[in-house]
Write an enzyme that holds these catalytic residues in place. Structure first.
Site, PDB file in Angstrom:
ATOM      1  N   ASP A  18      -9.567  -3.719  -5.961  1.00 23.82           N
ATOM      2  CA  ASP A  18      -8.832  -2.649  -5.070  1.00 23.82           C
ATOM      3  C   ASP A  18      -8.922  -1.364  -6.006  1.00 23.82           C
ATOM      4  OD1 ASP A  18      -6.984  -0.840  -3.883  1.00 23.82           O
ATOM      5  OD2 ASP A  18      -5.234  -2.110  -3.956  1.00 23.82           O
ATOM      6  N   SER A  54       0.804  -1.140   0.104  1.00 22.88           N
ATOM      7  CA  SER A  54      -0.082   0.044  -0.012  1.00 22.88           C
ATOM      8  C   SER A  54       0.909   1.204   0.024  1.00 22.88           C
ATOM      9  CB  SER A  54      -0.906  -0.101   1.192  1.00 22.88           C
ATOM     10  OG  SER A  54      -1.986   1.006   1.289  1.00 22.88           O
ATOM     11  N   HIS A  75      -8.088  -4.902  -1.296  1.00 24.24           N
ATOM     12  CA  HIS A  75      -6.865  -4.181  -0.784  1.00 24.24           C
ATOM     13  C   HIS A  75      -6.362  -4.706   0.655  1.00 24.24           C
ATOM     14  CE1 HIS A  75      -4.057  -0.631  -0.803  1.00 24.24           C
ATOM     15  NE2 HIS A  75      -4.202  -0.647   0.554  1.00 24.24           N
TER      16      HIS A  75
END
EC number: 3.1.1.-
Length: 323
Positions: A262, A165, A292
């Site tokens: 995502d 991320s 995600h």
């Protein structure tokens, strides 16, 4: 885009991902949506304890590294006495959440699967620390261990960066910073990137995906960005919008992983297509049925463990390839 027009991803998730979404930790209070940032950080740490349990045992060592911003805590994971390379890990959390404990299992598994020393960097969080502090702290950590390798039994001739991320952005940005600033602290043999954001302000996937289930609505993404950047001009910086950097030359080999549902998946697709178009070594893999942050859930999701092993294999292959 009206929320009603978004793809109903919760009905399309894999069985493993659905099990995680529906899992309720006993005694865990609700997310403190109206709490201050410190309250949310403490909740995140508490919520991640379950997901970090039952991780592989290995030798660990904590080291406070001096940087221009003060000491930064690092944690060294050593699965064996000697290591063929050193892998630096940057945790995710939207630049505002997370620490070495919230991502402990991920780093332990990476160390186990690569057989290499993994060094987690507890970079300063936003909004207290703003761009480019986390990158400069990471570079300072790399330089420190390059100069003190013998003291920590490290092999820093071959190094890599990894992150998930926001940590994926920091991993790639740090590698590009080293290249662009001509800072030498080892040969960067690979960068492992799981579902990162790399500078897009809008995309098809950001319109179609994202909701309360993943904390990645448009408002959420705007909040993370505003917390991290000093001003709007930083949006176009080549170490924030990485597509404004030179991706046509000398980019270390990149393993680019994405989650099917995502909102940030288009960042990964564009990064892969850009590197591929300019003959920069890269590999892209999308993990079907996932949201995600799925990398955290290897206790319940075999595909999360697969994604870690895929990245580890990519890194190990580059250890054997002269560059």
């Amino acid at each position: 885009m009206k929320p009603e027009n978004k793809i109903p991803v919760l009905t399309r998730l894999s069985d493993e991902m659905k099990a995680v979404v529906n899992f309720q930790q006993p005694g865990l209070p609700p997310w403190p949506a109206d709490g201050d940032i410190e309250t949310q950080r403490q909740y995140y740490l508490l919520e991640r304890r379950f997901w970090n349990a039952d991780a592989p045992s290995m030798t660990t060592r904590t080291c406070a590294v001096p940087t221009p911003y003060g000491d930064v805590t690092t944690r060294l994971y050593s699965p064996q006495p000697t290591s063929q390379a050193t892998l630096y890990y940057l945790h995710g959390g939207g630049f505002i959440l997370g620490n070495l404990d919230t991502h402990d299992r991920i780093m332990r598994l990476l160390a186990r699967y690569t057989g290499c020393t993994v060094i987690g960097i507890d970079y300063s969080l936003s909004p207290q620390a703003r761009y480019p502090q986390a990158i400069e702290e990471t570079v300072a950590v790399c330089s420190y261990f390059s100069q003190h390798a013998d003291e920590y039994s490290l092999n820093v001739e071959k190094i890599g960066f990894a992150g998930d991320s926001a940590g994926a952005m920091l991993a790639l940005a740090s590698a590009l910073w080293l290249r662009d600033k001509h800072i030498r602290c080892g040969n960067v043999i690979a960068i492992l990137l799981w579902y990162g954001l790399y500078g897009l302000q809008d995309s098809v996937s950001r319109r179609l995906f994202g909701g309360a289930w993943d904390g990645l609505t448009r408002e959420d993404l705007d909040m993370y960005e505003k917390a991290y950047l000093r001003n709007e001009d930083d949006r176009e910086s080549p170490w924030y919008c990485l597509f404004n950097n030179d991706l046509t030359r000398d980019v270390p080999p990149c393993f680019i992983a994405s989650a099917e549902f995502d909102p940030l998946i288009d960042d990964s697709r564009l990064l892969h297509q850009t590197l591929q178009a300019h003959q920069q070594p890269c590999e892209y893999k999308m993990y079907p049925g996932t949201l995600h942050a799925f990398l955290h859930y290897s206790r319940m999701m075999t595909i999360a463990d697969d994604a870690l092993q895929d990245g580890a294999r990519f890194f190990m292959a580059r250890m054997k390839t002269p560059r």
